[in-house]
Design a protein around this motif. Structure first.
Motif, PDB file in Angstrom:
ATOM      1  N   ASP A  64       1.394   6.931  11.512  1.00  0.00           N
ATOM      2  CA  ASP A  64       1.698   6.544  12.340  1.00  0.00           C
ATOM      3  C   ASP A  64       2.533   6.738  13.412  1.00  0.00           C
ATOM      4  N   HIS A  65       3.067   5.909  12.623  1.00  0.00           N
ATOM      5  CA  HIS A  65       5.310   5.540  13.246  1.00  0.00           C
ATOM      6  C   HIS A  65       5.955   6.904  13.259  1.00  0.00           C
ATOM      7  N   ASP A  66       5.455   7.472  12.449  1.00  0.00           N
ATOM      8  CA  ASP A  66       6.362   8.925  12.398  1.00  0.00           C
ATOM      9  C   ASP A  66       7.488   8.566  12.279  1.00  0.00           C
ATOM     10  N   LEU A  67       7.555   7.556  10.379  1.00  0.00           N
ATOM     11  CA  LEU A  67       8.504   7.166   9.729  1.00  0.00           C
ATOM     12  C   LEU A  67       9.247   8.339   8.747  1.00  0.00           C
ATOM     13  N   ALA A  68      10.445   8.316   8.019  1.00  0.00           N
ATOM     14  CA  ALA A  68      11.491   8.753   8.232  1.00  0.00           C
ATOM     15  C   ALA A  68      10.509   8.381   5.904  1.00  0.00           C
ATOM     16  N   GLY A  69      10.293   7.200   5.959  1.00  0.00           N
ATOM     17  CA  GLY A  69       9.861   6.930   4.574  1.00  0.00           C
ATOM     18  C   GLY A  69       9.466   5.309   5.118  1.00  0.00           C
ATOM     19  N   ALA A  92       8.062   0.155 -11.458  1.00  0.00           N
ATOM     20  CA  ALA A  92       7.122   0.609 -10.981  1.00  0.00           C
ATOM     21  C   ALA A  92       6.300   0.418  -9.720  1.00  0.00           C
ATOM     22  N   ALA A  93       5.353  -0.300 -10.747  1.00  0.00           N
ATOM     23  CA  ALA A  93       3.517  -0.585 -10.343  1.00  0.00           C
ATOM     24  C   ALA A  93       3.486  -0.434  -8.150  1.00  0.00           C
ATOM     25  N   GLY A  94       4.934  -2.205  -8.600  1.00  0.00           N
ATOM     26  CA  GLY A  94       4.962  -2.463  -6.843  1.00  0.00           C
ATOM     27  C   GLY A  94       5.201  -1.113  -6.156  1.00  0.00           C
ATOM     28  N   VAL A  95       6.055  -0.366  -6.594  1.00  0.00           N
ATOM     29  CA  VAL A  95       6.652   0.870  -5.537  1.00  0.00           C
ATOM     30  C   VAL A  95       4.683   1.032  -5.428  1.00  0.00           C
ATOM     31  N   VAL A  96       4.684   1.662  -6.815  1.00  0.00           N
ATOM     32  CA  VAL A  96       2.606   2.647  -6.160  1.00  0.00           C
ATOM     33  C   VAL A  96       2.048   2.297  -5.123  1.00  0.00           C
ATOM     34  N   GLY A  97       2.083   0.750  -5.705  1.00  0.00           N
ATOM     35  CA  GLY A  97       1.061   0.248  -4.644  1.00  0.00           C
ATOM     36  C   GLY A  97       2.048  -0.080  -3.273  1.00  0.00           C
ATOM     37  N   ALA A  98       2.714   0.132  -3.262  1.00  0.00           N
ATOM     38  CA  ALA A  98       3.588  -0.271  -1.115  1.00  0.00           C
ATOM     39  C   ALA A  98       3.225   1.118  -0.825  1.00  0.00           C
ATOM     40  N   ASN A  99       3.037   2.138  -1.939  1.00  0.00           N
ATOM     41  CA  ASN A  99       3.307   3.409  -1.266  1.00  0.00           C
ATOM     42  C   ASN A  99       1.837   4.002  -0.382  1.00  0.00           C
ATOM     43  N   ARG A 100       0.452   3.013  -1.557  1.00  0.00           N
ATOM     44  CA  ARG A 100      -0.210   3.654  -1.044  1.00  0.00           C
ATOM     45  C   ARG A 100      -0.781   2.721   0.056  1.00  0.00           C
ATOM     46  N   VAL A 101      -0.381   1.219   0.433  1.00  0.00           N
ATOM     47  CA  VAL A 101      -0.757   0.319   1.450  1.00  0.00           C
ATOM     48  C   VAL A 101       0.412   1.192   2.715  1.00  0.00           C
ATOM     49  N   GLY A 102       1.350   1.660   2.627  1.00  0.00           N
ATOM     50  CA  GLY A 102       2.092   1.801   3.871  1.00  0.00           C
ATOM     51  C   GLY A 102       2.335   3.323   4.342  1.00  0.00           C
ATOM     52  N   GLU A 103       1.047   4.076   3.863  1.00  0.00           N
ATOM     53  CA  GLU A 103       1.468   5.428   4.338  1.00  0.00           C
ATOM     54  C   GLU A 103       0.864   5.660   5.419  1.00  0.00           C
ATOM     55  N   PRO A 104      -0.547   5.213   5.774  1.00  0.00           N
ATOM     56  CA  PRO A 104      -1.056   4.444   7.463  1.00  0.00           C
ATOM     57  C   PRO A 104       0.150   4.297   7.947  1.00  0.00           C
ATOM     58  N   VAL A 105       1.069   3.425   7.973  1.00  0.00           N
ATOM     59  CA  VAL A 105       1.826   3.403   9.090  1.00  0.00           C
ATOM     60  C   VAL A 105       3.117   3.950   9.164  1.00  0.00           C
ATOM     61  N   ARG A 106       3.243   4.565   8.286  1.00  0.00           N
ATOM     62  CA  ARG A 106       4.170   5.283   8.192  1.00  0.00           C
ATOM     63  C   ARG A 106       4.230   7.257   8.736  1.00  0.00           C
ATOM     64  N   ASP A 161      12.825  -6.573  -5.824  1.00  0.00           N
ATOM     65  CA  ASP A 161      12.960  -5.681  -6.161  1.00  0.00           C
ATOM     66  C   ASP A 161      13.096  -4.078  -4.705  1.00  0.00           C
ATOM     67  N   VAL A 162      13.849  -3.526  -5.007  1.00  0.00           N
ATOM     68  CA  VAL A 162      14.253  -2.979  -4.307  1.00  0.00           C
ATOM     69  C   VAL A 162      14.118  -0.959  -4.258  1.00  0.00           C
ATOM     70  N   SER A 163      12.674  -0.647  -3.332  1.00  0.00           N
ATOM     71  CA  SER A 163      13.139   1.016  -3.078  1.00  0.00           C
ATOM     72  C   SER A 163      12.731   1.937  -2.403  1.00  0.00           C
ATOM     73  N   LEU A 164      12.733   3.252  -2.737  1.00  0.00           N
ATOM     74  CA  LEU A 164      12.429   3.957  -1.333  1.00  0.00           C
ATOM     75  C   LEU A 164      11.794   4.296  -1.482  1.00  0.00           C
ATOM     76  N   VAL A 165      10.358   4.994  -0.694  1.00  0.00           N
ATOM     77  CA  VAL A 165       9.594   6.228  -0.359  1.00  0.00           C
ATOM     78  C   VAL A 165      10.095   7.048   0.401  1.00  0.00           C
ATOM     79  N   ARG A 166      10.361   8.433   0.229  1.00  0.00           N
ATOM     80  CA  ARG A 166      10.039   9.580   1.222  1.00  0.00           C
ATOM     81  C   ARG A 166       9.593  10.594   0.590  1.00  0.00           C
ATOM     82  N   ASP A 167       8.701  11.039   1.769  1.00  0.00           N
ATOM     83  CA  ASP A 167       8.016  12.318   1.333  1.00  0.00           C
ATOM     84  C   ASP A 167       6.542  11.909   0.867  1.00  0.00           C
ATOM     85  N   GLY A 168       6.760  10.871   0.361  1.00  0.00           N
ATOM     86  CA  GLY A 168       5.324  10.323   0.258  1.00  0.00           C
ATOM     87  C   GLY A 168       5.160   9.985  -0.976  1.00  0.00           C
TER      88      GLY A 168
END
Length: 669
Positions: free
Chosen positions: A276-281, A260-274, A293-300
């Protein structure tokens, strides 16, 4: 330096540390110890030494633990007893009608955590409308004597319909706590939801791991105090942190603490790219030493679930939705009976570890393949300390090649790398394509000690673009700990059709849940409360969570449920909708301040031979930490970091952001 904060994530192979001051970010990695708290303190000392501060100057300590999930996976939790309603002794064994493998005639369900000889029935009867037969205290004391004689180390109490009317269960728990000097987990405190099997199983998990979590956190708190470090906040499976005391009272909430901690950190770091590129997540990909471990982030926000399964054991508590496969840097490569090359799920661990660790390990791993393929610098000191033995890696791969009928160590290394990639590609497909989600609309955030080495290959296979590799990629879960909000959940089943729901009564129920969640908060005045309700079409056996803003309005909830069903399953229908379970989450926002990366730009280290698409290429080697914001790296290249290596294949290019993250894109000129 009260602004000094440290996050520590314990993995199967390494313990990762991130230390943040007002203007700097320091990372450290130490081998995970048998007693995890020893390695945690060693990691804090190492990070503090690098930062030039004393551990006593740390102002906040946040921690992710694997104690509870390891206890479930290894089946070495506490000797647990179960006290339940007369006639329901075998709920854990009966479970649901679903089979682990529908057409496998030899498939077996995992054994219950509590064997039948330690499951006890008492005379009581509760219905959804109230208590019909009160529990007999004298009978409870007799059961307590039997539990004591059985040598139980913890007890789970799960009575029929206690989620709606917990009076009998509350009294039983009080008597057992008075009679026995062991932890007692009551289902109305652990999971106030309907469905007897899931509620009983989750309560049993809580009891099964409680003594281990309590002992571990007690030891860690003491060791931290000896160093002058504050008592830790602990990451929960829901992606939020809580005090050590709160976690010790409900340990089942830590089953997916680290991922869970990894997903939180990935969301923080990936937010600008999401953005800038108008990504769904974002797809988050964490490849460590023993698993990926694989997870999804959608709607931030990270996708969450309240219906998880850990090694065949249902754990119905709100958690980040993480899919795990047994493929990590330390995963062992082997040849099956049919002569096919396989990778994992067995891991070489940290000791002896992969052959290239030079600690006596002789079995080939994914890390050995990476060394032989030239992705990992054979002269590097892994984690800043561990000298690699490239010759041992090559010898191990040569032996594997002989066994698999392959032409030498390079062929075996390529095979190991490709098989591991195939396993992880399937994992990403399971959380995207198999759920009706197009991965091409997402970006990939790769982290973990081995994740950036495989990220571009996985992205190419799934047509994902771009890929984000955070600066502290090898320790991003530890970084995510510092960015996670404090969260406390409260739930209660309240089954009613929306057409019949009384908005005032529903608001009153939400208010009671909010009070329950706020009672756990360290600063209730600073907390905000979010409300949600699990809904379903009448007759369905599964629910979807929808948010509730302001007062409870049945029409708005119905509309949001239709939209959620359309999004999840591609359709909605004009059928009655039921509210099933109410949820309240008390949240206190936290976060880690942005730190600018100060690479000096003098990063080029020369070239080394690396293999791509079956051919050796001269790949440019860079010092990852020396890359400056704005620098561009063209493949083939490898970016050597203290905790991980990033591979940039031919045809790919990377650009360095201000925070040091590298954004990889394919097809750049």
């Amino acid at each position: 330096m009260s602004g000094v904060r440290v996050g520590v994530d314990v993995g199967g192979t390494f313990t990762d540390v991130v230390l943040v001051t007002d203007d700097d970010l320091v990372t450290a990695k130490v081998p995970t110890t048998e007693n995890g708290s020893v390695g945690v303190i060693e990691g804090i000392r190492k990070a503090c030494g690098t930062a030039g501060i004393d551990p006593g100057e740390v102002g906040e300590f946040v921690h992710a633990t694997t104690v509870s999930v390891n206890a479930l996976l290894e089946r070495d939790g506490a000797t647990t007893g179960l006290v339940t309603t007369d006639g329901f002794r075998d709920v854990l064994e009966i479970g649901r009608q679903a089979r682990p493998a529908l057409y496998d005639l030899d498939a077996e369900k995992p054994a219950p955590l509590v064997p039948r000889r330690r499951r006890y029935e008492v005379t009581e009867r509760t219905t959804p409308d109230g208590v019909e037969t009160a529990v007999d205290e004298s009978e409870l004391r007799e059961v307590a004597a039997e539990l004591r004689a059985a040598g139980v180390e913890s007890v789970a109490v799960a009575f029929l319909h206690a989620y709606a009317h917990p009076e009998n269960e509350r009294r039983a728990a009080a008597v057992l706590r008075d009679e026995l000097d062991v932890p007692v987990s009551a289902s109305h405190e652990v999971l106030a939801e309907f469905r007897e099997f899931e509620r009983t199983a989750t309560t049993a998990v809580d009891a099964y791991v409680a003594p281990l979590v309590d002992a571990y956190l007690g030891s860690l708190v003491e060791r931290a105090a000896d160093e002058g470090v504050p008592s830790p906040r602990v990451m929960q499976s829901n992606g939020g942190v809580a005090t050590a005391e709160a976690v010790r009272n409900r340990p089942v909430g830590t089953v997916l603490s680290g991922p869970a901690a990894g997903v939180v950190g990935a969301n923080r770091v990936g937010e600008p790219v999401r953005d800038d590129h108008d990504l769904a997540g974002l797809v988050t990909f964490d490849m460590g030493g023993t698993s990926s471990d694989v997870s999804l982030v959608r709607d931030g926000r990270a996708e969450r679930t309240a219906d998880a399964d850990v090694d065949g054991i249902p754990v119905r508590t709100r958690m980040v939705d993480v899919h795990t496969v047994g493929s990590g840097g330390g995963s062992v490569a082997w040849v099956d009976a049919g002569g096919a090359l396989r990778v994992g799920p067995e891991s070489a661990g940290a000791d002896p570890g992969p052959a290239c660790y030079g600690r006596g390990g002789e079995r080939t791993t994914v890390t050995d393949a990476a060394v032989v393929l030239g992705y990992v610098d054979p002269t590097a000191a892994l984690g800043g300390e561990l000298e690699l033995d490239a010759a041992a890696a090559r010898d191990a791969l040569a032996d594997l090649a002989d066994e698999a009928g392959l032409d030498g160590a390079i062929a075996a290394a390529r095979g190991v790398y490709r098989v591991a990639n195939a396993t992880m590609t399937r994992a990403i497909r399971e959380v995207t394509v198999e759920r009706g989600i197009d991965p091409r609309e997402f970006g990939l955030v790769a982290f973990g000690g081995a994740g950036p080495m495989h990220a571009a290959a996985l992205a190419a296979a799934l047509d994902i673009d771009p890929v984000v590799v955070p600066l502290p990629s090898g320790v991003l879960s530890a970084y995510g700990l510092l960015d996670a909000d404090e969260e406390h959940d409260a739930v209660r089943t309240r089954l009613v059709r929306l057409a019949d729901a009384d908005p005032t009564a529903m608001d009153d129920a939400f208010a009671a849940l909010a009070d329950e969640a706020l009672a756990e908060a360290t600063d209730p005045d600073a907390a905000t409360v979010e409300r949600a309700v699990d809904c379903r079409y009448a007759g369905q056996s599964f629910e979807l969570e929808v948010t509730v803003d302001g007062g409870f309005d049945p029409a708005t909830v119905r509309e949001r449920f239709h939209a959620a069903h359309e999004r999840a399953y591609g359709y909605s229908v004009d059928e009655p909708v039921e509210a099933v379970t109410l949820r309240a989450t008390a949240r206190i926002e936290r976060g880690v301040a942005e730190t600018d990366h100060g690479g000096d730009g003098d990063a080029r280290q020369g070239t080394r031979e690396a293999w791509f698409d079956g051919e050796p290429r001269d790949a440019t080697a860079y010092d990852r930490r020396a890359l400056a914001p704005g620098d561009r790296v063209d493949g083939p290249a490898v970016l050597d970091g203290p905790e991980s290596t990033t591979v940039v294949p031919p045809g790919w290019a990377g650009t360095v952001r201000g925070d040091g993250a590298v954004v990889l894109t394919e097809g750049s000129p």
